[in-house]
Design an enzyme around this catalytic site. Structure first.
Site, PDB file in Angstrom:
ATOM      1  N   ALA A 155      -2.125  -2.687  -2.503  1.00 13.66           N
ATOM      2  CA  ALA A 155      -1.284  -3.192  -1.415  1.00 13.66           C
ATOM      3  C   ALA A 155      -1.620  -2.387  -0.173  1.00 13.66           C
ATOM      4  O   ALA A 155      -1.353  -1.188  -0.108  1.00 13.66           O
ATOM      5  CB  ALA A 155       0.192  -3.052  -1.767  1.00 13.66           C
ATOM      6  N   GLU A 156      -2.241  -3.038   0.790  1.00 12.12           N
ATOM      7  CA  GLU A 156      -2.601  -2.370   2.037  1.00 12.12           C
ATOM      8  C   GLU A 156      -1.572  -2.694   3.106  1.00 12.12           C
ATOM      9  O   GLU A 156      -0.889  -3.710   3.043  1.00 12.12           O
ATOM     10  CB  GLU A 156      -3.990  -2.813   2.483  1.00 12.12           C
ATOM     11  CG  GLU A 156      -5.075  -2.410   1.503  1.00 12.12           C
ATOM     12  CD  GLU A 156      -6.460  -2.710   2.023  1.00 12.12           C
ATOM     13  OE1 GLU A 156      -6.593  -3.225   3.141  1.00 12.12           O
ATOM     14  OE2 GLU A 156      -7.411  -2.421   1.294  1.00 12.12           O
ATOM     15  N   GLY A 157      -1.464  -1.829   4.088  1.00 12.78           N
ATOM     16  CA  GLY A 157      -0.549  -2.071   5.190  1.00 12.78           C
ATOM     17  C   GLY A 157       0.884  -1.679   4.890  1.00 12.78           C
ATOM     18  O   GLY A 157       1.814  -2.185   5.509  1.00 12.78           O
TER      19      GLY A 157
END
Length: 88
Positions: A26-28
């Site tokens: 999960a980026e951001g």
């Protein structure tokens, strides 16, 4: 990621990654609220400003060492310093 449509997309991407035998990242992740949501959704790793701003190499190595000493570098299941480095 608060709307039902957003959650459905995020959970579908995570499920697809897992079905393909991939690690889900999960980026951001910028807030604790988002961190909690993606941990609950079952992501393997988290990345984002919630944990750290971009770092120079030396600062990254110090960050990793500090978090390992404090026991908070983990595989994404709720820790504050999510770090996994693989040697080439």
């Amino acid at each position: 990621m608060t709307s039902p449509a957003d959650r459905a997309i995020v959970e579908s991407v995570r499920e697809l990654a897992h079905r393909l035998g991939l690690t889900s990242v999960a980026e951001g992740v910028e807030t604790d609220e988002i961190r909690q949501l993606v941990v609950a959704a079952g992501f393997d790793l988290l990345q984002g400003f919630h944990f750290s701003r971009p770092l120079r190499e030396r600062d990254l190595l110090d960050y990793v060492a500090r978090n390992r000493e404090e026991g908070s570098a983990d595989e994404g299941r709720g820790g504050q310093g999510v770090v996994r480095l693989e040697e080439a």
